[in-house]
Design a protein around this motif. Structure first.
Motif, PDB file in Angstrom:
ATOM      1  N   THR A  82      51.751  41.684  45.965  1.00 10.32           N
ATOM      2  CA  THR A  82      50.362  41.998  46.339  1.00 10.32           C
ATOM      3  C   THR A  82      49.437  40.832  46.033  1.00 10.32           C
ATOM      4  O   THR A  82      48.533  40.518  46.824  1.00 10.32           O
ATOM      5  N   ARG A  94      53.622  44.077  42.375  1.00  8.69           N
ATOM      6  CA  ARG A  94      52.273  43.591  42.042  1.00  8.69           C
ATOM      7  C   ARG A  94      52.160  42.101  42.315  1.00  8.69           C
ATOM      8  O   ARG A  94      51.130  41.623  42.805  1.00  8.69           O
ATOM      9  N   ARG A 114      49.940  38.315  48.724  1.00 10.90           N
ATOM     10  CA  ARG A 114      49.450  38.820  50.012  1.00 10.90           C
ATOM     11  C   ARG A 114      47.927  38.831  50.079  1.00 10.90           C
ATOM     12  O   ARG A 114      47.352  38.579  51.143  1.00 10.90           O
ATOM     13  N   THR A 115      47.256  39.106  48.965  1.00 11.89           N
ATOM     14  CA  THR A 115      45.809  39.304  49.012  1.00 11.89           C
ATOM     15  C   THR A 115      44.995  38.137  48.477  1.00 11.89           C
ATOM     16  O   THR A 115      43.879  37.907  48.937  1.00 11.89           O
TER      17      THR A 115
END
Length: 401
Positions: free
Chosen positions: A188, A185, A191-192
């Motif tokens: 993520t 998580r 990354r986002t």
């Protein structure tokens, strides 16, 4: 205003390179017309953002031996608010940061929680006390469960500062502590929420883009994202070369990689009105030394990470970095500013940013750096600027690894 053909061609070429990198093609190899290729290992080394395991082991050994300056630096870190095991993270879904953090809705909280996670990760590795690893994880988990974006005018810089520190903490925990259930998580989140903001760069003062590339490089290492890493390194090399002037550049600095600055008059305006160029002068010297220090620090940080990852940028950057450090520390040390530099007046305040570059250039490469050495030793232990620099006397002073 008519652009020169060469500048127009360069801008077109960079746009094409960015598309190739996004598609997963190595940008470093295709940027050879702008900068020579640097070969990096096919697989990333972990932990490998600013610090390797060998460097961490050296620090741990020096603290265990109660040697100086590491013991004083360690005590400074452990006495700071960032090392408190009672710290409560303060995550937000939206962090809103205006110019100079006004408004400041979560800006300070995010930056300082990132530094706290990094501090706790270092404390865990040095002491072996699992409570610090647990606290670092709790802070990172709180933010990865909550944050969704950054807004307002300082959003890119805020994203860069926090995004530079999070991977330092995460690399240590992920690769030295046995259990972090929510690490995917966290990946993520990087990354986002962070990488899409920092990776494209920006048309602003150089310290912004250099910090953005530092964040992009560190995040790419944690994500094992070679395409993003190569793209960030290529953009970083162009910005670093245009941020610090050396005589080898010719009669003026290199043009920045973006922003439409392609005449001498525009360049002088961008360099805060400075029209006399000497070795080590930076694009922001005549603004103030504090912002210049941010840029110099980011350059050293990226170079250090590149060295750990097998594509050492220090040889390419050594003249710029050594001159920049020596030029600014000279005035910090009390040398009078000549009238042809910023009209004879500068705003000092370089900050705790010299250890990484000084250790790499002086101790590893054997470059004499008297001004930088005087400043560095006099300011030990170098602590945190509460933005993205933290504990570099502890981590990098005389570190041979």
């Amino acid at each position: 205003m008519r652009r020169s053909p060469s500048r127009a061609l360069l801008a077109t070429g960079l746009a094409v390179l960015a598309v190739l990198a996004t598609a997963g093609v190595s940008l470093a190899a295709r940027a050879a017309t702008a900068t020579p290729a640097v070969t990096a290992a096919a697989v990333f080394n972990h932990p490998g953002v600013l610090l390797s395991r060998a460097q961490l082991d050296f620090v741990k050994g020096r603290v265990a031996a109660q040697a100086q300056p590491w013991t004083n630096a360690y005590n400074q870190m452990m006495a700071s608010r960032y090392a408190s095991l009672s710290r409560t993270p303060l995550p937000r879904a939206t962090v809103e940061c205006g110019s100079y953090s006004n408004p400041n809705y979560g800006c300070t909280d995010e930056r300082e929680d990132a530094i706290a996670a990094y501090t706790d990760a270092l404390a865990w590795y040095i002491t072996g006390n699992q409570a610090y690893a647990t606290k670092a994880i709790a802070i990172m988990d709180a933010w990865s469960a909550t944050i969704r974006n950054h807004t307002n005018s300082n959003a890119p810089l805020q994203t860069a500062w926090a995004g530079s520190v999070w991977p330092r903490a995460a690399e240590i925990i992920r690769y030295t502590y046995p259990s972090w259930p929510a690490q995917e998580r966290f990946a993520t989140m990087l990354r986002t929420v962070y990488l899409p903001v920092v990776l494209p760069g920006i048309h602003s003062n150089g310290n912004w883009e250099l910090s953005m590339m530092e964040a992009a490089v560190g995040i790419s290492v944690f994500l094992d994202d070679r395409a993003a890493y190569d793209r960030a390194i290529a953009r970083f090399r162009l910005r670093a070369a245009s941020y610090i002037y050396i005589a080898a550049d010719g009669s003026q600095p290199k043009y920045p990689p973006a922003g439409g600055i392609d005449t001498r008059a525009e360049l002088i305006s961008y360099w805060q009105g400075q029209s006399t160029f000497v070795d080590g002068l930076s694009q922001e010297t005549c603004r103030d030394f504090t912002h210049t220090g941010y840029g110099i620090s980011a350059i050293a940080h990226v170079a250090e990470t590149s060295r750990i990852q097998g594509g050492d940028l220090y040889p390419e950057l050594q003249d710029r970095l050594r001159h920049a450090l020596g030029f600014h520390t000279k005035f910090e040390n009390g040398v009078a500013v000549p009238s042809n530099i910023c009209g004879g007046t500068v705003a000092k305040g370089l900050g705790p940013i010299t250890e990484v570059g000084f250790n790499a250039l002086h101790n590893r490469l054997g470059i004499a750096m008297a001004n930088t050495e005087s400043y560095t030793v006099a300011h030990r232990p170098q602590g945190s600027n509460n933005l993205f620099v933290a504990w570099e006397t502890l981590t990098h002073a005389d570190n041979p690894a």
